[in-house]
Structure formats: C-alpha cells, structure tokens
Design a protein around this motif. Structure first.
Motif, PDB file in Angstrom:
ATOM      1  N   LEU A  34       0.801  -1.217   0.000  1.00  0.00           N
ATOM      2  CA  LEU A  34       0.000   0.000   0.000  1.00  0.00           C
ATOM      3  C   LEU A  34       0.834   1.267   0.000  1.00  0.00           C
ATOM      4  CD1 LEU A  34      -2.752  -1.065   2.581  1.00  0.00           C
ATOM      5  CD2 LEU A  34      -2.801  -1.238   0.087  1.00  0.00           C
ATOM      6  N   GLY A  35       2.075   1.172   0.480  1.00  0.00           N
ATOM      7  CA  GLY A  35       2.904   2.375   0.545  1.00  0.00           C
ATOM      8  C   GLY A  35       3.453   2.799  -0.798  1.00  0.00           C
ATOM      9  N   GLN A  36       3.715   1.853  -1.675  1.00  0.00           N
ATOM     10  CA  GLN A  36       4.300   2.179  -2.972  1.00  0.00           C
ATOM     11  C   GLN A  36       3.393   3.119  -3.764  1.00  0.00           C
ATOM     12  OE1 GLN A  36       5.021  -1.229  -5.459  1.00  0.00           O
ATOM     13  NE2 GLN A  36       6.562  -0.177  -6.677  1.00  0.00           N
ATOM     14  N   GLY A  37       3.979   4.201  -4.278  1.00  0.00           N
ATOM     15  CA  GLY A  37       3.247   5.170  -5.082  1.00  0.00           C
ATOM     16  C   GLY A  37       2.564   6.263  -4.287  1.00  0.00           C
ATOM     17  N   GLN A  38       2.602   6.182  -2.966  1.00  0.00           N
ATOM     18  CA  GLN A  38       1.983   7.210  -2.138  1.00  0.00           C
ATOM     19  C   GLN A  38       2.865   8.460  -2.083  1.00  0.00           C
ATOM     20  OE1 GLN A  38      -0.939   7.241  -0.438  1.00  0.00           O
ATOM     21  NE2 GLN A  38      -1.518   5.189  -1.152  1.00  0.00           N
ATOM     22  N   GLY A 299       9.031  -3.447  21.369  1.00  0.00           N
ATOM     23  CA  GLY A 299      10.417  -3.719  21.013  1.00  0.00           C
ATOM     24  C   GLY A 299      10.921  -2.728  19.982  1.00  0.00           C
ATOM     25  N   LEU A 300      11.813  -3.189  19.112  1.00  0.00           N
ATOM     26  CA  LEU A 300      12.431  -2.325  18.115  1.00  0.00           C
ATOM     27  C   LEU A 300      11.602  -2.321  16.840  1.00  0.00           C
ATOM     28  CD1 LEU A 300      14.914  -0.580  17.336  1.00  0.00           C
ATOM     29  CD2 LEU A 300      15.930  -2.676  16.391  1.00  0.00           C
ATOM     30  N   LEU A 301      11.197  -1.136  16.413  1.00  0.00           N
ATOM     31  CA  LEU A 301      10.456  -0.945  15.169  1.00  0.00           C
ATOM     32  C   LEU A 301      11.381  -0.278  14.151  1.00  0.00           C
ATOM     33  CD1 LEU A 301       7.774  -0.855  13.507  1.00  0.00           C
ATOM     34  CD2 LEU A 301       7.396   1.406  14.529  1.00  0.00           C
ATOM     35  N   VAL A 302      11.405  -0.802  12.922  1.00  0.00           N
ATOM     36  CA  VAL A 302      12.271  -0.273  11.859  1.00  0.00           C
ATOM     37  C   VAL A 302      11.428   0.005  10.619  1.00  0.00           C
ATOM     38  CG1 VAL A 302      14.228  -0.760  10.337  1.00  0.00           C
ATOM     39  CG2 VAL A 302      14.281  -1.530  12.723  1.00  0.00           C
ATOM     40  N   HIS A 303      11.638   1.169  10.011  1.00  0.00           N
ATOM     41  CA  HIS A 303      11.034   1.510   8.726  1.00  0.00           C
ATOM     42  C   HIS A 303      12.136   1.830   7.729  1.00  0.00           C
ATOM     43  CE1 HIS A 303       6.682   2.900   9.904  1.00  0.00           C
ATOM     44  NE2 HIS A 303       7.036   1.775  10.523  1.00  0.00           N
ATOM     45  N   GLN A 304      11.970   1.366   6.513  1.00  0.00           N
ATOM     46  CA  GLN A 304      12.850   1.746   5.412  1.00  0.00           C
ATOM     47  C   GLN A 304      11.996   2.345   4.304  1.00  0.00           C
ATOM     48  OE1 GLN A 304      14.672  -1.205   2.646  1.00  0.00           O
ATOM     49  NE2 GLN A 304      16.603  -0.511   3.531  1.00  0.00           N
ATOM     50  N   VAL A 305      12.404   3.509   3.808  1.00  0.00           N
ATOM     51  CA  VAL A 305      11.649   4.207   2.762  1.00  0.00           C
ATOM     52  C   VAL A 305      12.596   4.561   1.629  1.00  0.00           C
ATOM     53  CG1 VAL A 305      10.350   6.293   2.176  1.00  0.00           C
ATOM     54  CG2 VAL A 305       9.935   5.135   4.358  1.00  0.00           C
ATOM     55  N   GLU A 306      12.166   4.279   0.413  1.00  0.00           N
ATOM     56  CA  GLU A 306      12.872   4.735  -0.790  1.00  0.00           C
ATOM     57  C   GLU A 306      11.947   5.672  -1.552  1.00  0.00           C
ATOM     58  OE1 GLU A 306      14.501   1.644  -3.233  1.00  0.00           O
ATOM     59  OE2 GLU A 306      14.961   0.376  -1.506  1.00  0.00           O
ATOM     60  N   LEU A 307      12.483   6.818  -1.982  1.00  0.00           N
ATOM     61  CA  LEU A 307      11.705   7.803  -2.723  1.00  0.00           C
ATOM     62  C   LEU A 307      12.124   7.834  -4.181  1.00  0.00           C
ATOM     63  CD1 LEU A 307      11.719  10.776  -0.157  1.00  0.00           C
ATOM     64  CD2 LEU A 307      10.024   8.954  -0.436  1.00  0.00           C
ATOM     65  N   GLU A 308      11.182   8.199  -5.044  1.00  0.00           N
ATOM     66  CA  GLU A 308      11.493   8.374  -6.460  1.00  0.00           C
ATOM     67  C   GLU A 308      12.525   9.484  -6.631  1.00  0.00           C
ATOM     68  OE1 GLU A 308      10.604   6.476  -8.748  1.00  0.00           O
ATOM     69  OE2 GLU A 308       8.808   5.423  -8.079  1.00  0.00           O
ATOM     70  N   PRO A 309      13.337   9.422  -7.692  1.00  0.00           N
ATOM     71  CA  PRO A 309      14.453  10.374  -7.816  1.00  0.00           C
ATOM     72  C   PRO A 309      14.038  11.841  -7.889  1.00  0.00           C
ATOM     73  CG  PRO A 309      14.738   8.523  -9.313  1.00  0.00           C
ATOM     74  CD  PRO A 309      13.361   8.391  -8.749  1.00  0.00           C
ATOM     75  N   ASP A 310      12.971  12.150  -8.600  1.00  0.00           N
ATOM     76  CA  ASP A 310      12.674  13.550  -8.882  1.00  0.00           C
ATOM     77  C   ASP A 310      11.441  14.092  -8.169  1.00  0.00           C
ATOM     78  OD1 ASP A 310      14.854  13.637 -10.710  1.00  0.00           O
ATOM     79  OD2 ASP A 310      13.586  12.645 -12.208  1.00  0.00           O
ATOM     80  N   VAL A 311      10.663  13.225  -7.568  1.00  0.00           N
ATOM     81  CA  VAL A 311       9.429  13.670  -6.915  1.00  0.00           C
ATOM     82  C   VAL A 311       9.327  12.999  -5.548  1.00  0.00           C
ATOM     83  CG1 VAL A 311       8.130  14.158  -9.020  1.00  0.00           C
ATOM     84  CG2 VAL A 311       8.157  11.829  -8.106  1.00  0.00           C
ATOM     85  N   VAL A 314       6.738   7.703  -2.829  1.00  0.00           N
ATOM     86  CA  VAL A 314       7.343   6.488  -2.269  1.00  0.00           C
ATOM     87  C   VAL A 314       7.548   5.454  -3.374  1.00  0.00           C
ATOM     88  CG1 VAL A 314       7.035   4.605  -0.628  1.00  0.00           C
ATOM     89  CG2 VAL A 314       6.293   6.928  -0.015  1.00  0.00           C
ATOM     90  N   ARG A 315       8.787   5.054  -3.563  1.00  0.00           N
ATOM     91  CA  ARG A 315       9.096   3.961  -4.484  1.00  0.00           C
ATOM     92  C   ARG A 315       8.970   2.618  -3.772  1.00  0.00           C
ATOM     93  NH1 ARG A 315      14.835   3.798  -7.563  1.00  0.00           N
ATOM     94  NH2 ARG A 315      13.705   5.149  -9.020  1.00  0.00           N
ATOM     95  N   ALA A 316       9.416   2.551  -2.525  1.00  0.00           N
ATOM     96  CA  ALA A 316       9.327   1.311  -1.745  1.00  0.00           C
ATOM     97  C   ALA A 316       9.227   1.663  -0.272  1.00  0.00           C
ATOM     98  CB  ALA A 316      10.535   0.418  -1.999  1.00  0.00           C
ATOM     99  N   CYS A 317       8.457   0.861   0.440  1.00  0.00           N
ATOM    100  CA  CYS A 317       8.298   1.037   1.885  1.00  0.00           C
ATOM    101  C   CYS A 317       8.371  -0.336   2.533  1.00  0.00           C
ATOM    102  CB  CYS A 317       6.953   1.698   2.185  1.00  0.00           C
ATOM    103  SG  CYS A 317       6.515   1.715   3.931  1.00  0.00           S
ATOM    104  N   ARG A 318       9.205  -0.473   3.547  1.00  0.00           N
ATOM    105  CA  ARG A 318       9.356  -1.751   4.246  1.00  0.00           C
ATOM    106  C   ARG A 318       9.274  -1.508   5.747  1.00  0.00           C
ATOM    107  NH1 ARG A 318      13.468  -1.097   0.410  1.00  0.00           N
ATOM    108  NH2 ARG A 318      12.992  -2.236  -1.524  1.00  0.00           N
TER     109      ARG A 318
END
Length: 381
Positions: A34-38, A299-311, A314-318
C-alpha cells in the motif's frame, strides 16, 4: 472474523507440536503493497492507520525515515522523545490493564473489573490540555493503583534482584496487579532468555546498514527476519540502555521488565529515565533511501523508505515490526510453544501459553489450534 482482523492477521499456535507446526502467522506485508506510489507526506498517516495498535510509533518512524531518505521531504518532529515516551507509556498501561487480566487472571473476571476501574483514573489515558504535564500525576497513579509503594524503591529492588523481587512484591501486596503477577508464577517455564539474541541492531551505524541491505535485497525479510543468520528477540529488555541485562529473564520475569519500563517512563526526565529512556534515530543509507528506528512498547520498530528520484513519492516502503522477530516461525516464542508439555493438565498448559503471549505481546490476536500434529505437515508462515 471481521475485515479489520483479516487485514491485521493473527497467530495460530499448536502447543507441543513440532517446531514447523507450532506457530503460524497470517500477517501480510501490507506496508510494502500500500505504501508504494503514495506521496511521501501521506505515508506516515497511512502506516499509522494500518498499524493502529501502535500508530504513534509507526507515524514517528515513517517521518524519520522519509526525512533521512531526502532532507526536506518531511519536517522532522521536534518533540519526538516526549511523544515516544508518552505514547509508549500509554501502550504499556493498556496492555497491563487490559491484556494481563484477560490472559493471566482467574476466570471469575475479578481482576478484569479491578483493572478497568483503575484504568478509568489513569492520567495518561485522559485527554490532556496542550502543554499539560501528566507525569507527576501518572507517577502518583502508578504508585497508588499498581505498585502500592514508591516507584523508585520498586525499581531499585527490581534492578538488584529481578524475579526474586517480583515474587516478593507480588506476595507482599494484595492489589489486582500484584495478585495477577503472583498468580502467573506457576506457569513460568524457568528457562531464561538468551540475552545474546536480544536485538540491538540499532546500536551502531554499520549494523543498521547491514539491516538496511537485508530489507532492500532479501525478499520476505521483513516478514521472517534473521539477524546474523539466527532468530532474535526484542522488547523492553533489549533497549540500548540495557538496564536489565544482568537479570535472568524467564517469560514470567519479562512481566517485571515491562512494568519496570513503565516505572522508568513515569519518572522525571534524566539519564535512563523519563524522556531519556527510549531511543530513536535515522540514517541515510543510499540515494533516496532512509532507515529509521524507534524503541517502542513491543520492542524495536524499523522503517525503510525509498523515494522516487525527482518527486517526493514512495518507491518502496518496508516495515519490520517487533512481532515478526518474536513470533518468527522458528523464533523464541515458537520454540517455547513447541516445547510445551502435552501431558500437563489443560489448565496449566493454557496458563503457560497465555504467559508467553503476555510476556512477548504480539500486536495481533492469537488462536489455539487443538488439532493433533500431522506427520510431514509444514507450517505456511
């Protein structure tokens, strides 16, 4: 089963079954789908709604990850430490007051009624005026309704004696919480956690980069994570401050670790207490990629986010949540469920299982599958 529970997933457990059949999780990687493209600005709210039981921690972690991925894409929250402190304390109060009586209390419901009555007076669960300071009132409530003694005295005794103090305290006092803790002692396995497997990947940047690479490059890692090739566990006992490291922590003693954290959070700000107890952070790990972490109630919560190069999209969310570490199909809880003795009386076996769930605190419901194990069957986790 409601649609909301279907979306959240649940755990199915088989006490005493072979490890491959002992625990099955139906949780899915909805964050990635659901995160991809947001728009980046929409992601924190989306994840807070998706993980509504721990919404505060997910919102903050997403904000930190986006800000690390691309400076300026997300405003950094200025009150992160205090927000994390208050909302983690609130979550501990809810779990202690709602889940512990249900899982650990007698069937007559007396403990549940007493706990609900206490929760109704908890300052942390009441709407607060802007700028209001809830901590003196929260500490007073904790001492009066839960501990029945000064919080600093309780904490010093816990740090010195661990489970021995927990039993002594539970025996000395007659309130609903000491009685719950005392009653749960019979169900303890007596086998302590291996603290070498406590997850502290957030302690060094090189460790965080290793975790970031695993999330980005290993399909399915976020749902069945391993650390250095082995299962790990996480919770209030695995903080960077590591105050409980020297204590033998059986499942029953983990109740004390959770209660001790609530005490530390309610104490005035200072090193290792108040807003100085929980840690959080973020790291820029690649072009357009950020990794963030927060120490939250489970416990420990981790988020990884990748953004599109020019805008700022969200390209990827984990998302890597504590439940996936603790309830890995070959992890700490699964091994203990598999080891439960099928010849024990049903009541004691149920008590052992409920203690495990209260101690490790999954963020989804669980159900017991009483069907006998089938030879050759493999769990689909």
């Amino acid at each position: 089963m409601s649609a909301a529970l279907d979306l959240a997933g649940r755990l199915r457990v088989r006490p005493g079954a072979p490890l491959a059949q002992a625990l099955h999780s139906s949780r899915r990687d909805w964050a990635g789908r659901l995160g991809q493209g947001q728009p980046a600005t929409a992601l924190p709210g989306l994840l807070a709604s998706l993980f509504n039981l721990c919404s505060h921690a997910h919102r903050l972690c997403a904000q930190l990850a986006i800000a690390a991925a691309r400076p300026g894409a997300m405003a950094m929250p200025g009150d992160a430490a205090q927000r994390l402190r208050q909302e983690t304390a609130q979550e501990h109060v809810r779990r202690i007051g709602l889940d512990w009586p249900r899982l650990l209390g007698p069937a007559d419901g007396h403990a549940q009624g007493a706990a609900l009555q206490a929760l109704q007076t908890c300052p942390l669960l009441r709407p607060a005026a802007k700028g209001d300071e809830p901590w003196p009132q929260a500490l007073d409530w904790l001492q009066r309704e839960c501990l029945h003694m000064p919080a600093t005295t309780w904490l010093r005794a816990w740090q010195a004696c661990g489970a021995d103090w927990l039993l002594d305290w539970g025996t000395r006092h007659g309130g609903w919480l000491p009685a719950l803790v005392r009653g749960a002692r019979e169900a303890d396995s007596g086998r302590a956690l291996d603290m070498a497997r406590a997850l502290r990947a957030h302690g060094q940047d090189d460790q965080l980069r290793t975790l970031a690479a695993a999330l980005a490059l290993k399909p399915g890692f976020a749902m069945q994570p391993l650390w250095h090739g082995a299962c790990a566990h996480t919770g209030p006992w695995a903080r960077l401050h590591s105050a409980d490291d020297g204590l033998p922590l059986t499942p029953w003693a983990l109740l004390g670790s959770r209660l001790a954290e609530l005490v530390r959070l309610c104490l005035p700000d200072g090193p290792g207490q108040g807003a100085g107890w929980l840690r959080h952070g973020a790291l820029h790990t690649a072009d357009g990629q950020g990794l963030a972490w927060v120490e939250m109630a489970r416990g420990l919560l981790v988020h990884q986010v990748e953004l599109e190069p020019d805008v700022p999209v969200v390209r990827a969310c984990r998302v890597l949540a504590p439940t996936e570490w603790n309830f890995h199909p070959a992890g700490e809880v699964a091994r203990r469920i598999s080891a439960l003795d099928a010849t024990l009386p049903a009541g004691l076996r149920t008590g052992q299982l409920n203690l495990l769930m209260a101690a490790f605190d999954p963020c989804v419901p669980f159900e017991v599958d009483a069907a006998p194990a089938v030879e050759g069957e493999v769990a689909h986790a």
